[in-house]
Design an enzyme around this catalytic site. Structure first.
Site, PDB file in Angstrom:
ATOM      1  N   GLU A 119       4.947  -4.852   7.493  1.00  0.00           N
ATOM      2  CA  GLU A 119       3.795  -4.046   7.888  1.00  0.00           C
ATOM      3  C   GLU A 119       4.606  -4.286   9.199  1.00  0.00           C
ATOM      4  OE1 GLU A 119       3.064  -6.434   5.993  1.00  0.00           O
ATOM      5  OE2 GLU A 119       1.093  -5.617   4.741  1.00  0.00           O
ATOM      6  N   ALA A 126       0.743  -0.946  -0.320  1.00  0.00           N
ATOM      7  CA  ALA A 126      -0.340   0.224   0.135  1.00  0.00           C
ATOM      8  C   ALA A 126       0.947   1.913   0.397  1.00  0.00           C
ATOM      9  CB  ALA A 126      -0.821  -0.017   0.860  1.00  0.00           C
ATOM     10  N   GLU A 144      -0.107  -9.243  -0.830  1.00  0.00           N
ATOM     11  CA  GLU A 144      -1.625  -9.557  -0.253  1.00  0.00           C
ATOM     12  C   GLU A 144      -2.334  -9.970  -1.390  1.00  0.00           C
ATOM     13  OE1 GLU A 144      -1.867  -6.588   3.049  1.00  0.00           O
ATOM     14  OE2 GLU A 144      -2.318  -7.998   4.189  1.00  0.00           O
ATOM     15  N   GLY A 155       0.578  -5.037   0.614  1.00  0.00           N
ATOM     16  CA  GLY A 155      -0.354  -4.636   0.384  1.00  0.00           C
ATOM     17  C   GLY A 155      -0.192  -6.034  -1.475  1.00  0.00           C
TER      18      GLY A 155
END
Ligand code: CAA
Length: 262
Positions: free
Chosen positions: A136, A69, A116, A113
């Protein structure tokens, strides 16, 4: 249709084509911001609805499938922004509505992300250069796009805990051993391999392909929704911590973080 943050093209010789979607923010290592996730979601739904398309391949660049992200966008987020704005859920999970197969073709970094997103695809074909990770924790948060739920299902609890709690990366060979990826190929063969797999799928009857996908997902997901909802609320709550501000500020300022553990 032209998009700002992704490239799209159709490939294949048979009656059903493959849609190739390339994440395209190379300077930011394909960091996943709202614009990119909106583009990706729109393209995925459009290809899914197109009867001429039998399969979708999502890929990134040689250096990064996606480095996670967008930390620059997230660094300023508060709990209100994440919870109130339904961060992640609002535009990351469109891919779960797609009924045709989606293959992730991963070279380079698939982190946070990015890992993911790859795991939200139906299967992952990796280049030998691929590196998977959920780092993260290094920026004062935890995975928030399903990583705490899908990674243990893919590689087992021990390896998932190891990766999520230490932030270590897994190379392509380890990812294949662990069952995270279905095949590993030389980097210069990645797209051909993924398109080849997609062409095989396109040669089969779409109802059986789509129903088989639905059934495998039923086996895989179980109570995944509950797990992801729970994860999302805790992920949102992290934007109320000082460590999130510090972790992201340190990343953007290119310095080591000094966590206060609160
Ligand atoms: N968000 C925003 N920008 C990012 C980014 C990210 N996730 N990852 C990399 N970039 C940017 C860098 O800031 C840098 O920009 P500038 O050139 O403007 O400085 C550019 O991409 C190139 O990155 P690096 O110079 O860091 O490249 P590197 O080869 O030295 O390192 C890397 C590559 C190891 C992937 C490193 O960039 C990195 O650690 N990135 C962050 C990975 C990360 O923490 N991902 C998780 C994000 S949080 C998340 O995803 C939450 C969730 O679960 C939904």
């Amino acid at each position: 249709m032209d998009y700002e943050h992704i490239l799209t093209e159709l490939r294949g010789d048979g009656p059903l084509k493959t849609a190739l979607i390339t994440l395209n923010r190379p300077k930011q290592l394909n960091a996943l911001n709202d614009g990119l996730m909106n583009d990706l979601g729109h393209a995925l739904l459009a290809f899914d609805a197109d009867p001429a398309i039998g399969c979708i391949v999502v890929t990134g660049s040689e250096k990064a499938f996606a480095a996670g992200a967008d930390i620059a966008a997230m660094a300023k987020y508060t709990f209100e922004d994440t919870y109130g704005g339904n961060f992640i859920t609002r535009n990351w999970e469109t891919i779960r509505q797609v009924r045709k197969p989606v293959i992730a073709a991963v070279a380079g970094f698939a982190l946070g992300g990015g890992c993911e997103l790859a795991m939200m695809c139906d299967f992952i074909i990796a280049a030998e250069t691929a590196k998977f990770g959920q780092p993260e924790i290094k920026i004062g948060i935890m995975p928030g796009a399903g990583g705490t739920q899908r990674l243990p299902r893919a590689v087992g609890k021990s390896k998932a805990m190891d990766m999520i709690l230490t932030a270590r990366m897994m190379d392509a060979a380890e990812a294949e051993r662990a069952g995270l990826v279905s095949r590993v190929v030389p980097a210069d063969k990645l797209i051909d391999e993924a398109l080849g797999a997609a062409a095989v799928i396109c040669s089969y009857g779409m109802p059986s392909v789509m129903m088989a996908k639905e059934c495998v997902n039923r086996a895989f997901e179980g109570s995944l929704s509950d797990g992801v909802s729970y994860e999302r609320r805790l992920f949102h709550a992290m934007f109320a911590t000082e460590d999130q501000k510090e972790g992201m500020d340190a990343f953007l300022s290119k310095r080591a973080p000094v966590f206060k553990h609160r």
